[in-house]
Write a protein that holds these residues in place. Structure first.
Motif, PDB file in Angstrom:
ATOM      1  N   GLY A 199      -8.975  30.131  38.236  1.00  0.00           N
ATOM      2  CA  GLY A 199      -9.280  31.286  39.067  1.00  0.00           C
ATOM      3  C   GLY A 199      -9.002  31.103  40.542  1.00  0.00           C
ATOM      4  O   GLY A 199      -9.127  32.054  41.326  1.00  0.00           O
ATOM      5  N   GLN A 200      -8.597  29.892  40.967  1.00  0.00           N
ATOM      6  CA  GLN A 200      -8.348  29.613  42.381  1.00  0.00           C
ATOM      7  C   GLN A 200      -6.844  29.508  42.643  1.00  0.00           C
ATOM      8  O   GLN A 200      -6.126  28.853  41.885  1.00  0.00           O
ATOM      9  CB  GLN A 200      -9.028  28.308  42.800  1.00  0.00           C
ATOM     10  N   PRO A 201      -6.337  30.145  43.726  1.00  0.00           N
ATOM     11  CA  PRO A 201      -4.910  30.033  44.044  1.00  0.00           C
ATOM     12  C   PRO A 201      -4.553  28.610  44.441  1.00  0.00           C
ATOM     13  O   PRO A 201      -5.294  27.967  45.204  1.00  0.00           O
ATOM     14  CB  PRO A 201      -4.723  31.004  45.215  1.00  0.00           C
ATOM     15  N   ILE A 202      -3.441  28.096  43.924  1.00  0.00           N
ATOM     16  CA  ILE A 202      -3.061  26.700  44.210  1.00  0.00           C
ATOM     17  C   ILE A 202      -1.676  26.579  44.835  1.00  0.00           C
ATOM     18  O   ILE A 202      -1.192  25.459  45.038  1.00  0.00           O
ATOM     19  CB  ILE A 202      -3.127  25.833  42.927  1.00  0.00           C
ATOM     20  N   ASN A 203      -1.040  27.704  45.167  1.00  0.00           N
ATOM     21  CA  ASN A 203       0.319  27.636  45.724  1.00  0.00           C
ATOM     22  C   ASN A 203       0.429  26.690  46.915  1.00  0.00           C
ATOM     23  O   ASN A 203       1.420  25.986  47.082  1.00  0.00           O
ATOM     24  CB  ASN A 203       0.796  29.024  46.162  1.00  0.00           C
ATOM     25  N   ARG A 204      -0.613  26.683  47.746  1.00  0.00           N
ATOM     26  CA  ARG A 204      -0.545  25.901  48.981  1.00  0.00           C
ATOM     27  C   ARG A 204      -1.277  24.562  48.883  1.00  0.00           C
ATOM     28  O   ARG A 204      -1.438  23.876  49.884  1.00  0.00           O
ATOM     29  CB  ARG A 204      -1.103  26.740  50.137  1.00  0.00           C
ATOM     30  N   LEU A 205      -1.695  24.194  47.667  1.00  0.00           N
ATOM     31  CA  LEU A 205      -2.342  22.901  47.471  1.00  0.00           C
ATOM     32  C   LEU A 205      -1.298  21.823  47.195  1.00  0.00           C
ATOM     33  O   LEU A 205      -0.356  22.032  46.431  1.00  0.00           O
ATOM     34  CB  LEU A 205      -3.320  22.956  46.295  1.00  0.00           C
ATOM     35  N   ALA A 206      -1.471  20.655  47.787  1.00  0.00           N
ATOM     36  CA  ALA A 206      -0.594  19.518  47.508  1.00  0.00           C
ATOM     37  C   ALA A 206      -0.797  19.067  46.064  1.00  0.00           C
ATOM     38  O   ALA A 206      -1.864  19.299  45.489  1.00  0.00           O
ATOM     39  CB  ALA A 206      -0.910  18.375  48.467  1.00  0.00           C
ATOM     40  N   PRO A 207       0.197  18.430  45.464  1.00  0.00           N
ATOM     41  CA  PRO A 207       0.070  17.998  44.068  1.00  0.00           C
ATOM     42  C   PRO A 207      -1.183  17.172  43.798  1.00  0.00           C
ATOM     43  O   PRO A 207      -1.869  17.386  42.790  1.00  0.00           O
ATOM     44  CB  PRO A 207       1.340  17.165  43.844  1.00  0.00           C
ATOM     45  N   THR A 211      11.421  24.077  36.005  1.00  0.00           N
ATOM     46  CA  THR A 211      11.051  24.584  37.325  1.00  0.00           C
ATOM     47  C   THR A 211       9.653  25.183  37.290  1.00  0.00           C
ATOM     48  O   THR A 211       8.854  24.987  38.214  1.00  0.00           O
ATOM     49  CB  THR A 211      12.072  25.644  37.798  1.00  0.00           C
ATOM     50  N   THR A 212       9.329  25.900  36.225  1.00  0.00           N
ATOM     51  CA  THR A 212       7.980  26.462  36.082  1.00  0.00           C
ATOM     52  C   THR A 212       6.934  25.352  36.045  1.00  0.00           C
ATOM     53  O   THR A 212       5.886  25.432  36.700  1.00  0.00           O
ATOM     54  CB  THR A 212       7.895  27.311  34.797  1.00  0.00           C
ATOM     55  N   LEU A 213       7.212  24.276  35.278  1.00  0.00           N
ATOM     56  CA  LEU A 213       6.281  23.155  35.208  1.00  0.00           C
ATOM     57  C   LEU A 213       6.123  22.492  36.576  1.00  0.00           C
ATOM     58  O   LEU A 213       4.997  22.143  36.978  1.00  0.00           O
ATOM     59  CB  LEU A 213       6.781  22.128  34.187  1.00  0.00           C
ATOM     60  N   MET A 214       7.225  22.328  37.292  1.00  0.00           N
ATOM     61  CA  MET A 214       7.161  21.688  38.608  1.00  0.00           C
ATOM     62  C   MET A 214       6.401  22.538  39.627  1.00  0.00           C
ATOM     63  O   MET A 214       5.742  21.999  40.518  1.00  0.00           O
ATOM     64  CB  MET A 214       8.582  21.397  39.117  1.00  0.00           C
ATOM     65  N   MET A 215       6.471  23.857  39.494  1.00  0.00           N
ATOM     66  CA  MET A 215       5.669  24.720  40.371  1.00  0.00           C
ATOM     67  C   MET A 215       4.189  24.599  40.038  1.00  0.00           C
ATOM     68  O   MET A 215       3.339  24.618  40.927  1.00  0.00           O
ATOM     69  CB  MET A 215       6.137  26.181  40.257  1.00  0.00           C
ATOM     70  N   LEU A 216       3.860  24.460  38.770  1.00  0.00           N
ATOM     71  CA  LEU A 216       2.469  24.231  38.365  1.00  0.00           C
ATOM     72  C   LEU A 216       1.957  22.914  38.934  1.00  0.00           C
ATOM     73  O   LEU A 216       0.820  22.824  39.410  1.00  0.00           O
ATOM     74  CB  LEU A 216       2.363  24.202  36.847  1.00  0.00           C
ATOM     75  N   ALA A 217       2.809  21.887  38.888  1.00  0.00           N
ATOM     76  CA  ALA A 217       2.404  20.561  39.362  1.00  0.00           C
ATOM     77  C   ALA A 217       2.316  20.491  40.879  1.00  0.00           C
ATOM     78  O   ALA A 217       1.601  19.643  41.421  1.00  0.00           O
ATOM     79  CB  ALA A 217       3.397  19.515  38.849  1.00  0.00           C
ATOM     80  N   GLY A 218       3.049  21.362  41.556  1.00  0.00           N
ATOM     81  CA  GLY A 218       3.058  21.337  43.015  1.00  0.00           C
ATOM     82  C   GLY A 218       4.249  20.619  43.605  1.00  0.00           C
ATOM     83  O   GLY A 218       4.362  20.469  44.822  1.00  0.00           O
ATOM     84  N   PHE A 219       5.184  20.181  42.756  1.00  0.00           N
ATOM     85  CA  PHE A 219       6.391  19.513  43.248  1.00  0.00           C
ATOM     86  C   PHE A 219       7.467  20.507  43.671  1.00  0.00           C
ATOM     87  O   PHE A 219       8.450  20.131  44.307  1.00  0.00           O
ATOM     88  CB  PHE A 219       6.942  18.569  42.178  1.00  0.00           C
ATOM     89  N   GLU A 220       7.322  21.746  43.257  1.00  0.00           N
ATOM     90  CA  GLU A 220       8.172  22.845  43.728  1.00  0.00           C
ATOM     91  C   GLU A 220       7.260  23.972  44.198  1.00  0.00           C
ATOM     92  O   GLU A 220       6.155  24.144  43.663  1.00  0.00           O
ATOM     93  CB  GLU A 220       9.092  23.366  42.619  1.00  0.00           C
ATOM     94  N   THR A 221       7.714  24.729  45.177  1.00  0.00           N
ATOM     95  CA  THR A 221       6.934  25.840  45.727  1.00  0.00           C
ATOM     96  C   THR A 221       7.500  27.160  45.240  1.00  0.00           C
ATOM     97  O   THR A 221       8.723  27.379  45.290  1.00  0.00           O
ATOM     98  CB  THR A 221       6.963  25.817  47.270  1.00  0.00           C
ATOM     99  N   ALA A 222       6.643  28.044  44.777  1.00  0.00           N
ATOM    100  CA  ALA A 222       7.087  29.365  44.332  1.00  0.00           C
ATOM    101  C   ALA A 222       7.627  30.152  45.525  1.00  0.00           C
ATOM    102  O   ALA A 222       7.015  30.182  46.596  1.00  0.00           O
ATOM    103  CB  ALA A 222       5.933  30.118  43.677  1.00  0.00           C
TER     104      ALA A 222
END
Length: 363
Positions: free
Chosen positions: A67-75, A47-58
């Motif tokens: 240094g840039q937030p990526i939570n809202r970036l598409a994979p 799940t942690t890896l998938m959140m890094l990849a963007g396939f799951e949302t934190a």
């Protein structure tokens, strides 16, 4: 000074709004390192890896890349390479077309694609395989194509989700070596997920051991094995003997523990336990010595062999000691020694520094 390329700050993940799969995760990933997320099924590593990849949302917290937030970036906007367990190759495309795909979707000029594809295929040992299709390749070759595709667009970060689990033992060990060599040559940051502790120890600069959504210990392979932080890590990383006892007294980094049969044993004090607390002693089988020489060991005990298994380079013995406690011993197979047999009385021993007093699991 090595910089952190990825930072996870207070990251949580829940699927049902109630139970947390990942709990308040804070993790810094260093630029250029090979970091493995290790743990049993359901521990939160994938799940942690998938959140890094963007396939799951934190559900909560923030993930930073460079240094840039990526939570809202598409994979596809994160510019991260990904290698899946299932290879995920396009069956209708050739090897070259599969590897070129990330370059094509990024608008790289066609004139530059061919050279880059040829170079990366050569790097992964597939020179001359450009025109083959995935169905014409072995499992190991397909995995090499998947690795080449993840690396061809020169990402700063590559994520690998149990990429070798479908391969047989010999091929898996060969691919472990090849992936580690690629990492060292290219200097790319790799985050690798596995449940195989031997694989994690073999390949990683650091390992994050997950359990129940929490990192139990983040350390080098050597320190994880030699200095486990708690009973879970000691049990999950390699094989160990577990002796339950009661802490009698603590003196700095060492302590005295009384086993169930009343035998006092000196050990390294790892957990912050008070006298009278229940504790677990962790002791690796290869650190136990049979018939130790004078001064070789700090702890000694009489034992009796209950089973002997021949494993080529070593013998695996089960011995009974401390009032019937079963203890596993790994003994180097030296042919000049007299053979060991079931029922033999032996003397065992170990150094205090090899025995760790940890938190005991609930009775």
């Amino acid at each position: 000074m090595t910089q952190n390329i990825v930072q996870l700050k207070g990251v949580q993940k829940t699927y049902d709004g109630d139970s947390l799969v990942v709990k308040d995760l804070n993790l810094d990933i260093r630029e250029g390192e090979f970091l493995t997320l290790l743990g049993p099924s359901g521990s939160g590593k994938t799940t942690t890896l998938m959140m890094l990849a963007g396939f799951e949302t934190a559900t909560h917290g923030e993930i930073f890349l460079d240094g840039q937030p990526i939570n809202r970036l598409a994979p596809e906007a994160r510019n991260i390479g990904m290698v899946f367990q299932s290879y995920a190759l396009f069956p209708h495309m050739t090897v070259a077309e599969n590897v070129a795909f990330p370059l094509t979707v990024r608008g790289v000029p066609r004139s530059a694609i061919g050279e880059r594809v040829t170079n990366i295929l050569s790097l992964v040992g597939l020179k001359g395989f450009n025109d083959r299709r995935p169905a014409q390749l072995s499992g190991g070759q397909q995995q090499r194509v998947a690795v080449a595709r993840a690396l061809v667009f020169e990402p700063k970060l590559v994520l690998m989700d149990e990429p070798l689990s479908a391969l047989d033992k010999q091929l898996r060990e060969q691919m472990q070596y090849e992936i580690k060599q690629l990492h060292q040559r290219l200097g790319v940051t790799v985050v690798y997920v596995t449940h195989d502790q031997a694989e994690a120890l073999t390949m990683s600069d650091r390992v994050a051991v997950f359990n129940a959504g929490v990192i139990q210990q983040l350390d080098t392979p050597e320190r994880l094995y030699e200095h486990p932080a708690n009973a879970f890590v000691a049990s999950f990383i390699g094989e160990n003997n577990k002796l339950i006892g009661t802490l009698k007294e603590r003196d700095g980094e060492s302590c005295s523990v009384v086993l169930a049969d009343g035998t006092p044993v000196r050990a390294q004090a790892v957990a912050a336990l008070a006298p009278g607390a229940r504790t677990l002693l962790s002791l690796r089988p290869e650190r136990i010595v049979l018939h130790p020489r004078e001064g070789q060991c700090d702890v000694h005990a009489d034992a009796r062999i209950s089973d002997v298994t021949y494993l080529g380079d070593h013998l695996r013995l089960h011995v009974s000691a401390f009032g019937g406690q079963d203890i596993v011993v790994k003994h180097p197979n030296a042919t000049q020694e007299r053979p060991f047999a079931q029922g033999d009385a032996v003397r065992i021993g170990w150094r205090m520094s090899d025995c760790h007093a940890l938190d005991a699991p609930a009775a």
